[in-house]
Design a protein around this motif. Sequence first.
Motif, PDB file in Angstrom:
ATOM      1  N   GLY A 127       0.803  -1.212   0.000  1.00 31.38           N
ATOM      2  CA  GLY A 127       0.000   0.000   0.000  1.00 31.38           C
ATOM      3  C   GLY A 127       0.839   1.266   0.000  1.00 31.38           C
ATOM      4  O   GLY A 127       0.530   2.231  -0.705  1.00 31.38           O
ATOM      5  N   ARG A 128       1.921   1.254   0.754  1.00 29.97           N
ATOM      6  CA  ARG A 128       2.787   2.439   0.798  1.00 29.97           C
ATOM      7  C   ARG A 128       3.517   2.653  -0.524  1.00 29.97           C
ATOM      8  O   ARG A 128       3.784   3.790  -0.921  1.00 29.97           O
ATOM      9  CB  ARG A 128       3.788   2.294   1.942  1.00 29.97           C
ATOM     10  N   ILE A 129       3.831   1.549  -1.207  1.00 24.62           N
ATOM     11  CA  ILE A 129       4.498   1.666  -2.504  1.00 24.62           C
ATOM     12  C   ILE A 129       3.554   2.247  -3.541  1.00 24.62           C
ATOM     13  O   ILE A 129       3.911   3.174  -4.294  1.00 24.62           O
ATOM     14  CB  ILE A 129       5.026   0.286  -2.960  1.00 24.62           C
ATOM     15  N   PHE A 130       2.334   1.732  -3.614  1.00 24.84           N
ATOM     16  CA  PHE A 130       1.414   2.108  -4.687  1.00 24.84           C
ATOM     17  C   PHE A 130       0.469   3.253  -4.318  1.00 24.84           C
ATOM     18  O   PHE A 130      -0.110   3.885  -5.207  1.00 24.84           O
ATOM     19  CB  PHE A 130       0.614   0.888  -5.139  1.00 24.84           C
ATOM     20  N   ARG A 131       0.301   3.500  -3.011  1.00 23.50           N
ATOM     21  CA  ARG A 131      -0.579   4.596  -2.579  1.00 23.50           C
ATOM     22  C   ARG A 131       0.155   5.455  -1.555  1.00 23.50           C
ATOM     23  O   ARG A 131      -0.267   5.565  -0.393  1.00 23.50           O
ATOM     24  CB  ARG A 131      -1.872   4.035  -1.970  1.00 23.50           C
ATOM     25  N   PRO A 132       1.268   6.083  -1.953  1.00 23.74           N
ATOM     26  CA  PRO A 132       2.088   6.803  -0.975  1.00 23.74           C
ATOM     27  C   PRO A 132       1.371   7.963  -0.297  1.00 23.74           C
ATOM     28  O   PRO A 132       1.753   8.367   0.803  1.00 23.74           O
ATOM     29  CB  PRO A 132       3.277   7.289  -1.815  1.00 23.74           C
ATOM     30  N   ASP A 133       0.334   8.477  -0.946  1.00 23.53           N
ATOM     31  CA  ASP A 133      -0.379   9.615  -0.369  1.00 23.53           C
ATOM     32  C   ASP A 133      -1.712   9.211   0.261  1.00 23.53           C
ATOM     33  O   ASP A 133      -2.478  10.080   0.691  1.00 23.53           O
ATOM     34  CB  ASP A 133      -0.642  10.676  -1.454  1.00 23.53           C
ATOM     35  N   GLY A 134      -1.984   7.902   0.308  1.00 25.64           N
ATOM     36  CA  GLY A 134      -3.245   7.424   0.865  1.00 25.64           C
ATOM     37  C   GLY A 134      -3.018   6.430   1.982  1.00 25.64           C
ATOM     38  O   GLY A 134      -1.891   6.200   2.436  1.00 25.64           O
ATOM     39  N   ALA A 135      -4.104   5.819   2.429  1.00 23.73           N
ATOM     40  CA  ALA A 135      -4.018   4.808   3.483  1.00 23.73           C
ATOM     41  C   ALA A 135      -3.303   3.572   2.952  1.00 23.73           C
ATOM     42  O   ALA A 135      -3.563   3.126   1.829  1.00 23.73           O
ATOM     43  CB  ALA A 135      -5.414   4.450   3.973  1.00 23.73           C
ATOM     44  N   ALA A 136      -2.400   3.014   3.769  1.00 16.27           N
ATOM     45  CA  ALA A 136      -1.638   1.845   3.316  1.00 16.27           C
ATOM     46  C   ALA A 136      -2.550   0.636   3.127  1.00 16.27           C
ATOM     47  O   ALA A 136      -2.414  -0.104   2.146  1.00 16.27           O
ATOM     48  CB  ALA A 136      -0.532   1.530   4.317  1.00 16.27           C
ATOM     49  N   LEU A 137      -3.471   0.422   4.059  1.00 16.61           N
ATOM     50  CA  LEU A 137      -4.395  -0.700   3.969  1.00 16.61           C
ATOM     51  C   LEU A 137      -5.736  -0.239   3.413  1.00 16.61           C
ATOM     52  O   LEU A 137      -6.229   0.828   3.774  1.00 16.61           O
ATOM     53  CB  LEU A 137      -4.612  -1.343   5.339  1.00 16.61           C
ATOM     54  N   THR A 138      -6.324  -1.054   2.551  1.00 15.74           N
ATOM     55  CA  THR A 138      -7.657  -0.747   2.048  1.00 15.74           C
ATOM     56  C   THR A 138      -8.674  -0.925   3.176  1.00 15.74           C
ATOM     57  O   THR A 138      -8.425  -1.660   4.141  1.00 15.74           O
ATOM     58  CB  THR A 138      -8.011  -1.666   0.869  1.00 15.74           C
TER      59      THR A 138
END
Length: 401
Positions: A127-138
């Motif tokens: 999650g941190r790799i692909f969504r660095p500006d969002g929540a790590a976990l869905t």
Amino acid sequence: MTTLPTTELFGLDNLPYGIASKPGHAPHVVARLRDHAIDLAGLAADAGGDAWIDAWSQSTLNSFVAQGRPSWRAARAWLRDTLRDESRAEVVAARLHPLTEVTLHLPIAVADYVDFYASEQHATNVGRIFRPDGAALTPNWKHLPIGYHGRAGTVVVSGTDIVRPCGQRKAPTDAEPTFGPSIRLDIEAELGFVVGGDTAIGTRVGVDEAADHLFGVGLFNDWSARDIQAWEYVPLGPFLGKSFASSLAAWITPMDALSAARTAAPQQDPQPLPYLRGEDRFGLDIDIEVELGGTVISRPPYSTTYWSPTQMLAHLTVNGACLRTGDLFASGTVSGTEADQRGSLLELTWSGKEPLQLADGSTRSFLEDGDVVTLRATAPGTDGGRIGLGEVTGRILPART
């Protein structure tokens, strides 16, 4: 290089099951004792194990696995007693074959294959790799064991070469997709759980009944083409980026051999829905080792895995999906809290931005042709000390274009 002592790891407190053959002979069920394979059907015929002769004469473990937990436990107790009985030493010796003289085969005929995403540390890293500006976990991650239905026909035994897959790729900077060999080929260090005991469509298996269907554990490498996966997986999920090959150990360690490895499962917050609760929610103290090109690059601990195997199996059936003997479900990539405990190159290199340096001086962001990857693991043994899980190894071959 690893220094795990293979002989001591496969003693009487382990006895994993597999399928082996000698030249000119059909494959049949064996157990591993140190550096030998035991011809189980032959030993049973010689030493009074009549209940298992037919099942152990088969070319897969499925018939034995179908007998259910009481039979698994009785067979293990009989085998351990027989091997300890000094009066039967000659009978046992006649049924021992050096591993160097046998060929190992896929241990089960895989009925269905499901892969989960059960490690919080792995899911957080991704999650941190692909969504660095969002929540790590869905938002759903801590409410259910997320998984996908894989391709049973491409599960292969350890030692099988892996052909680099081809498919569509589209980098964020590309205007249009292209077709060709994957250039972001990855590993996933996992555990695979072998299931026994058919259930009817429309029924469920609860958390506290799930262990009756868990025959054993094998190391598992779910090879992944990250570039193919990234382009295809929205909105439905993994497909061609995963289905080209997954490697299963030749040896399946019975759950009873792992009784000393049982540990408290991680605390779950929020508390899951009632069907995912139960007394038999456990972790496993299994330490995995990932070797690439002769260099140990990671040591992921399975004990930190958020979702228990019993919860995964309960979730798999909660909609009424049936179980079939020979079903296989995997944990998903196992990763720990430390940087050197990540179970995929995606995490270890942070999507290729931080390449690994191997012992020979070369670097890797993702796998290159000719690379050999090996997974090994150990766990506490029932008689003290540690036992080993059979290794999983595979070599990358060039794409067939």
